[in-house]
Every structure is written in structure tokens, then in C-alpha cells.
Design an enzyme around this catalytic site. Structure first.
Site, PDB file in Angstrom:
ATOM      1  N   LYS A  20       0.844  -1.203   0.000  1.00 30.97           N
ATOM      2  CA  LYS A  20       0.000   0.000   0.000  1.00 30.97           C
ATOM      3  C   LYS A  20       0.879   1.253   0.000  1.00 30.97           C
ATOM      4  O   LYS A  20       0.639   2.183  -0.762  1.00 30.97           O
ATOM      5  CB  LYS A  20      -0.932   0.010   1.228  1.00 30.97           C
ATOM      6  N   VAL A  21       1.924   1.226   0.833  1.00 34.68           N
ATOM      7  CA  VAL A  21       2.832   2.381   0.891  1.00 34.68           C
ATOM      8  C   VAL A  21       3.516   2.572  -0.462  1.00 34.68           C
ATOM      9  O   VAL A  21       3.568   3.687  -1.001  1.00 34.68           O
ATOM     10  CB  VAL A  21       3.896   2.183   2.010  1.00 34.68           C
ATOM     11  N   GLU A  40      -5.672   6.271  -9.039  1.00 34.31           N
ATOM     12  CA  GLU A  40      -6.533   7.210  -8.319  1.00 34.31           C
ATOM     13  C   GLU A  40      -6.452   6.944  -6.820  1.00 34.31           C
ATOM     14  O   GLU A  40      -6.198   7.848  -6.041  1.00 34.31           O
ATOM     15  CB  GLU A  40      -7.978   7.067  -8.829  1.00 34.31           C
ATOM     16  N   VAL A  46      -6.126  -8.118   4.148  1.00 33.66           N
ATOM     17  CA  VAL A  46      -5.800  -9.534   4.302  1.00 33.66           C
ATOM     18  C   VAL A  46      -7.140 -10.238   4.375  1.00 33.66           C
ATOM     19  O   VAL A  46      -8.068  -9.771   5.056  1.00 33.66           O
ATOM     20  CB  VAL A  46      -4.976  -9.781   5.590  1.00 33.66           C
ATOM     21  N   LYS A  47      -7.283 -11.337   3.624  1.00 33.87           N
ATOM     22  CA  LYS A  47      -8.562 -12.044   3.581  1.00 33.87           C
ATOM     23  C   LYS A  47      -8.930 -12.514   4.991  1.00 33.87           C
ATOM     24  O   LYS A  47      -8.113 -13.144   5.669  1.00 33.87           O
ATOM     25  CB  LYS A  47      -8.406 -13.265   2.651  1.00 33.87           C
ATOM     26  N   SER A 114     -20.627 -12.982 -14.912  1.00 35.85           N
ATOM     27  CA  SER A 114     -21.450 -12.088 -14.075  1.00 35.85           C
ATOM     28  C   SER A 114     -21.500 -10.665 -14.629  1.00 35.85           C
ATOM     29  O   SER A 114     -22.382  -9.884 -14.288  1.00 35.85           O
ATOM     30  CB  SER A 114     -20.860 -12.026 -12.662  1.00 35.85           C
ATOM     31  N   GLU A 139      -2.319 -10.879  -4.714  1.00 40.77           N
ATOM     32  CA  GLU A 139      -3.074 -10.501  -5.917  1.00 40.77           C
ATOM     33  C   GLU A 139      -3.316  -8.992  -5.928  1.00 40.77           C
ATOM     34  O   GLU A 139      -3.651  -8.416  -4.897  1.00 40.77           O
ATOM     35  CB  GLU A 139      -4.416 -11.228  -5.923  1.00 40.77           C
TER      36      GLU A 139
HETATM   37  P1  0O2 Z   1     -13.054 -11.151  -1.964  1.00 41.77           P
HETATM   38  O1  0O2 Z   1     -11.984 -10.941  -0.952  1.00 41.77           O
HETATM   39  O2  0O2 Z   1     -14.410 -11.302  -1.351  1.00 41.77           O
HETATM   40  O3  0O2 Z   1     -12.999 -10.154  -3.085  1.00 41.77           O
HETATM   41  P2  0O2 Z   1     -12.999 -17.523  -7.409  1.00 41.77           P
HETATM   42  O4  0O2 Z   1     -12.529 -16.871  -6.149  1.00 41.77           O
HETATM   43  O5  0O2 Z   1     -12.968 -18.991  -7.389  1.00 41.77           O
HETATM   44  O6  0O2 Z   1     -14.313 -16.936  -7.873  1.00 41.77           O
HETATM   45  P3  0O2 Z   1     -10.532 -17.346  -8.882  1.00 41.77           P
HETATM   46  O7  0O2 Z   1     -10.496 -18.105 -10.152  1.00 41.77           O
HETATM   47  O8  0O2 Z   1      -9.747 -17.839  -7.712  1.00 41.77           O
HETATM   48  O9  0O2 Z   1     -12.036 -17.046  -8.539  1.00 41.77           O
HETATM   49  O10 0O2 Z   1     -10.000 -15.932  -9.152  1.00 41.77           O
HETATM   50  P4  0O2 Z   1     -10.580 -14.773 -10.025  1.00 41.77           P
HETATM   51  O11 0O2 Z   1     -11.928 -15.092 -10.576  1.00 41.77           O
HETATM   52  O12 0O2 Z   1      -9.513 -14.359 -10.956  1.00 41.77           O
HETATM   53  O13 0O2 Z   1     -10.736 -13.672  -8.925  1.00 41.77           O
HETATM   54  C1  0O2 Z   1     -11.522 -13.825  -7.796  1.00 41.77           C
HETATM   55  C2  0O2 Z   1     -11.731 -12.456  -7.199  1.00 41.77           C
HETATM   56  O14 0O2 Z   1     -12.131 -11.545  -8.220  1.00 41.77           O
HETATM   57  C3  0O2 Z   1     -12.859 -12.468  -6.189  1.00 41.77           C
HETATM   58  O15 0O2 Z   1     -12.309 -12.710  -4.926  1.00 41.77           O
HETATM   59  C4  0O2 Z   1     -13.412 -11.063  -6.302  1.00 41.77           C
HETATM   60  O16 0O2 Z   1     -12.605 -10.150  -5.592  1.00 41.77           O
HETATM   61  C5  0O2 Z   1     -13.243 -10.771  -7.771  1.00 41.77           C
HETATM   62  N1  0O2 Z   1     -14.410 -11.221  -8.545  1.00 41.77           N
HETATM   63  C6  0O2 Z   1     -14.424 -12.204  -9.467  1.00 41.77           C
HETATM   64  N2  0O2 Z   1     -15.658 -12.340 -10.003  1.00 41.77           N
HETATM   65  C7  0O2 Z   1     -16.437 -11.409  -9.419  1.00 41.77           C
HETATM   66  C8  0O2 Z   1     -17.814 -11.055  -9.559  1.00 41.77           C
HETATM   67  O17 0O2 Z   1     -18.585 -11.621 -10.340  1.00 41.77           O
HETATM   68  N3  0O2 Z   1     -18.271 -10.036  -8.768  1.00 41.77           N
HETATM   69  C9  0O2 Z   1     -17.453  -9.385  -7.894  1.00 41.77           C
HETATM   70  N4  0O2 Z   1     -17.979  -8.401  -7.166  1.00 41.77           N
HETATM   71  N5  0O2 Z   1     -16.139  -9.710  -7.720  1.00 41.77           N
HETATM   72  C10 0O2 Z   1     -15.643 -10.706  -8.482  1.00 41.77           C
HETATM   73  P5  0O2 Z   1     -13.138 -13.410  -3.758  1.00 41.77           P
HETATM   74  O18 0O2 Z   1     -12.541 -14.747  -3.493  1.00 41.77           O
HETATM   75  O19 0O2 Z   1     -14.581 -13.315  -4.029  1.00 41.77           O
HETATM   76  O20 0O2 Z   1     -12.694 -12.593  -2.515  1.00 41.77           O
HETATM   77  P1  0O2 Z   2      -7.111   9.847   1.972  1.00 36.67           P
HETATM   78  O1  0O2 Z   2      -6.473  11.129   2.408  1.00 36.67           O
HETATM   79  O2  0O2 Z   2      -8.405   9.587   2.670  1.00 36.67           O
HETATM   80  O3  0O2 Z   2      -7.224   9.731   0.484  1.00 36.67           O
HETATM   81  P2  0O2 Z   2      -5.201   2.929   5.517  1.00 36.67           P
HETATM   82  O4  0O2 Z   2      -4.260   1.783   5.323  1.00 36.67           O
HETATM   83  O5  0O2 Z   2      -5.686   3.058   6.941  1.00 36.67           O
HETATM   84  O6  0O2 Z   2      -4.651   4.221   4.970  1.00 36.67           O
HETATM   85  P3  0O2 Z   2      -7.274   1.332   4.670  1.00 36.67           P
HETATM   86  O7  0O2 Z   2      -7.584   0.905   6.040  1.00 36.67           O
HETATM   87  O8  0O2 Z   2      -6.589   0.374   3.768  1.00 36.67           O
HETATM   88  O9  0O2 Z   2      -6.459   2.648   4.664  1.00 36.67           O
HETATM   89  O10 0O2 Z   2      -8.601   1.845   4.043  1.00 36.67           O
HETATM   90  P4  0O2 Z   2      -9.134   1.578   2.603  1.00 36.67           P
HETATM   91  O11 0O2 Z   2     -10.583   1.388   2.709  1.00 36.67           O
HETATM   92  O12 0O2 Z   2      -8.296   0.493   2.009  1.00 36.67           O
HETATM   93  O13 0O2 Z   2      -8.902   2.949   1.850  1.00 36.67           O
HETATM   94  C1  0O2 Z   2      -7.605   3.322   1.462  1.00 36.67           C
HETATM   95  C2  0O2 Z   2      -7.601   4.650   0.732  1.00 36.67           C
HETATM   96  O14 0O2 Z   2      -8.532   4.615  -0.330  1.00 36.67           O
HETATM   97  C3  0O2 Z   2      -7.964   5.797   1.635  1.00 36.67           C
HETATM   98  O15 0O2 Z   2      -7.117   6.857   1.247  1.00 36.67           O
HETATM   99  C4  0O2 Z   2      -9.394   6.131   1.242  1.00 36.67           C
HETATM  100  O16 0O2 Z   2      -9.661   7.499   1.423  1.00 36.67           O
HETATM  101  C5  0O2 Z   2      -9.363   5.778  -0.221  1.00 36.67           C
HETATM  102  N1  0O2 Z   2     -10.688   5.472  -0.753  1.00 36.67           N
HETATM  103  C6  0O2 Z   2     -11.526   4.469  -0.384  1.00 36.67           C
HETATM  104  N2  0O2 Z   2     -12.651   4.509  -1.127  1.00 36.67           N
HETATM  105  C7  0O2 Z   2     -12.517   5.539  -1.994  1.00 36.67           C
HETATM  106  C8  0O2 Z   2     -13.353   6.075  -3.033  1.00 36.67           C
HETATM  107  O17 0O2 Z   2     -14.437   5.596  -3.327  1.00 36.67           O
HETATM  108  N3  0O2 Z   2     -12.850   7.158  -3.728  1.00 36.67           N
HETATM  109  C9  0O2 Z   2     -11.627   7.706  -3.457  1.00 36.67           C
HETATM  110  N4  0O2 Z   2     -11.159   8.748  -4.200  1.00 36.67           N
HETATM  111  N5  0O2 Z   2     -10.824   7.229  -2.465  1.00 36.67           N
HETATM  112  C10 0O2 Z   2     -11.273   6.160  -1.755  1.00 36.67           C
HETATM  113  P5  0O2 Z   2      -5.857   7.287   2.092  1.00 36.67           P
HETATM  114  O18 0O2 Z   2      -4.659   7.237   1.205  1.00 36.67           O
HETATM  115  O19 0O2 Z   2      -5.775   6.479   3.360  1.00 36.67           O
HETATM  116  O20 0O2 Z   2      -6.074   8.749   2.478  1.00 36.67           O
END
Ligand code: 0O2
Ligand code: 0O2
Length: 217
Positions: A20-21, A40, A46-47, A114, A139
Site C-alpha cells: 500500500k505504501v 486514483e 488480508v482475507k 457475471s 493478488e
Molecule cells: P473477496 O476478498 O471477497 O474479493 P474464485 O474466487 O474462485 O471466484 P478465482 O479463479 O480464484 O475465482 O480468481 P478470479 O476469478 O480471478 O478472482 C476472484 C476475485 O475476483 C474475487 O475474490 C473477487 O474479488 C473478484 N471477482 C471475481 N468475479 C467477481 C464477480 O462476479 N463479482 C465481484 N464483485 N467480484 C468478483 P473473492 O474470493 O470473491 O474474494
Molecule cells: P485519503 O487522504 O483519505 O485519500 P489505511 O491503510 O488506513 O490508509 P485502509 O484501512 O486500507 O487505509 O482503508 P481503505 O478502505 O483500504 O482505503 C484506502 C484509501 O482509499 C484511503 O485513502 C481512502 O480514502 C481511499 N478510498 C476508499 N474509497 C474511496 C473512493 O471511493 N474514492 C476515493 N477517491 N478514495 C477512496 P488514504 O490514502 O488512506 O487517504
């Protein structure tokens, strides 16, 4: 077998925090040098253990093979404004020496049934632990804001619905995904036209002095 989930997940948490950093750092560098970034924003997680266990059952993954067979225990998402930015980010990731890409899945141009679109990169990442270097699988999902909007809402509807959507709702979700993709295409076209307008304006502006000069001659 995993004796202690908290300990098992330590290197994954470390990887997510480090990446992330690093990825947010790229955004900062782009903004400073170009004034705009293909990244952006970046999120990561972590799952959760319950989701790991559910996926182990669904994908028939043995607990002893988790490290090798579950690729998204450490997961990051990079959100982009435009579809073209996705490929710029992917190119950038390919050039990095701290990650070893194992697989790429282009669901941007090959959408899932989907309607889901994103670019997935599976890679190996070395984490420095007390006991030495540990390589983990992770990933990165790269997607536009519109793709992220659709995937986030669809995921939460799926979660609430707890099962297969009825066919009619599946169709509507698919067409909502298409609408999101058309929105992406339209935004890219608008951007291109604006760039073209600016280019033509610039050409006029740079031509003017020489035009004036030629009038003087
Ligand atoms: P999370 O943490 O809930 O996002 P599988 O996990 O078996 O479906 P595979 O083959 O391991 O799939 O990997 P794939 O399809 O490349 O990527 C799986 C991940 O992609 C999912 O993770 C989702 O994050 C995202 N994804 C794939 N298909 C869809 C979909 O139809 N809708 C949405 N919203 N996300 C999708 P997980 O496991 O669901 O975990
Ligand atoms: P800033 O100043 O708010 O942009 P962390 O590790 O605590 O920094 P965490 O827990 O991983 O962050 O939170 P998350 O949900 O992963 O969000 C990470 C960054 O994505 C945060 O920015 C959120 O503001 C930004 N974010 C989440 N959703 C959106 C969205 O819909 N639009 C936009 N533009 N930003 C989004 P930063 O870098 O922490 O700080």
C-alpha cells in the site's frame, strides 16, 4: 495444518501494508511530476479467516496447501480513472523488481459471466521476517472507478442475498455492468476530445506569432 491463524497471516499483513505504501508512493510521484496519476487510489486487505475457510471448501484447497494454492490471502486494489490507465499501471507493475508476476488475468476485455471486469495480477512477493525471507503469493486487482462501483455493490448484494441471484436479476446486473463499461468508454472519449481540442488550441497559439511574422514580411 494452520496452528495459529494470527501467526500464519503475519507475512500477508506485512506484504499488504508494504505494498500500500509503495503503490501510494507511485501516485504521489506521478502527481508531482505529471500533475496527474493513472492511480486514483489504493486499498488493500488480508482475507478474513472465515473467507479463507469458505474459499478452501469452495475451491477444494487443502489447509496444508494454502500458501501455494490460495493466491489472494494478501489482496490489493488499484483504482484508475480511465480504462487506458489500467494498462499503464499493469506495464508499471511488470517493470517492478520487487514483485515476480506469475499470472495475469484480463477480465477488462474478457468480462466474467457475471459482468465483472478488472485486471488481475498474481505475483510472488518477498517479506523479510525475523526468521529470514518468506515469499508469499498475493493478488492486485486493477480497475476503473466505474468497475469498482459495480463490483462493490454486486459483492455486497451477493453477500446479502447469500446464494444464486434469480435469472432476471442476474441479467439486470449484467446490463448494469455494461452500462458502467459504456460510461468508462464515454469518459475516455470525452478526455480524448478535450485533449484534441487543447492540441488544436495549442497549435493555433503557437502558430499565431509566426503567422503575424509572415504578415509583416
Ligand atoms: P473477496 O476478498 O471477497 O474479493 P474464485 O474466487 O474462485 O471466484 P478465482 O479463479 O480464484 O475465482 O480468481 P478470479 O476469478 O480471478 O478472482 C476472484 C476475485 O475476483 C474475487 O475474490 C473477487 O474479488 C473478484 N471477482 C471475481 N468475479 C467477481 C464477480 O462476479 N463479482 C465481484 N464483485 N467480484 C468478483 P473473492 O474470493 O470473491 O474474494
Ligand atoms: P485519503 O487522504 O483519505 O485519500 P489505511 O491503510 O488506513 O490508509 P485502509 O484501512 O486500507 O487505509 O482503508 P481503505 O478502505 O483500504 O482505503 C484506502 C484509501 O482509499 C484511503 O485513502 C481512502 O480514502 C481511499 N478510498 C476508499 N474509497 C474511496 C473512493 O471511493 N474514492 C476515493 N477517491 N478514495 C477512496 P488514504 O490514502 O488512506 O487517504
Amino acid at each position: 495444518m494452520v496452528d495459529n491463524w494470527e501467526d500464519f497471516l503475519i507475512p500477508y499483513k506485512q506484504a499488504v501494508d508494504e505494498l500500500k505504501v509503495k503503490l501510494r508512493g507511485i501516485r504521489g510521484e506521478y502527481l508531482k511530476t505529471d500533475g496527474r496519476s493513472p492511480i486514483e487510489f489504493v486499498t488493500g486487505r488480508v482475507k478474513p479467516v472465515d473467507s479463507i475457510k469458505e474459499k478452501m471448501v469452495r475451491r477444494h484447497i487443502d489447509e496444508d496447501r494454502l500458501e501455494e494454492d490460495m493466491e489472494d490471502i494478501a489482496g490489493l486494489r488499484i483504482m484508475c480513472q480511465f480504462v487506458e490507465d489500467i494498462y499503464q499501471v499493469v506495464d508499471l507493475l511488470r517493470k517492478r523488481t520487487d514483485i515476480t508476476i506469475l499470472e495475469e488475468r484480463d477480465y477488462v476485455h474478457n468480462k466474467k459471466p457475471s459482468g465483472y471486469r478488472s485486471y488481475h495480477i498474481i505475483f510472488e512477493y518477498p517479506v523479510q521476517m525475523l526468521s529470514g525471507e518468506k515469499k508469499i503469493l498475493a493478488e492486485i486487482q486493477v480497475r476503473t472507478l466505474a468497475m469498482n462501483f459495480w463490483a462493490t455493490v454486486e459483492h455486497s448484494l451477493n453477500y446479502k442475498y447469500q446464494g444464486e441471484f434469480p435469472t432476471e436479476l442476474k441479467d439486470r446486473l449484467q446490463s448494469a455492468a455494461e452500462a458502467a463499461f459504456r460510461l468508462d468508454e464515454e469518459m475516455s472519449e470525452i478526455r480524448d476530445e478535450l485533449q484534441e481540442t487543447n492540441r488544436v488550441d495549442d497549435t493555433h497559439n503557437t502558430r499565431k506569432p509566426s503567422d503575424e511574422n509572415s504578415n509583416l514580411q
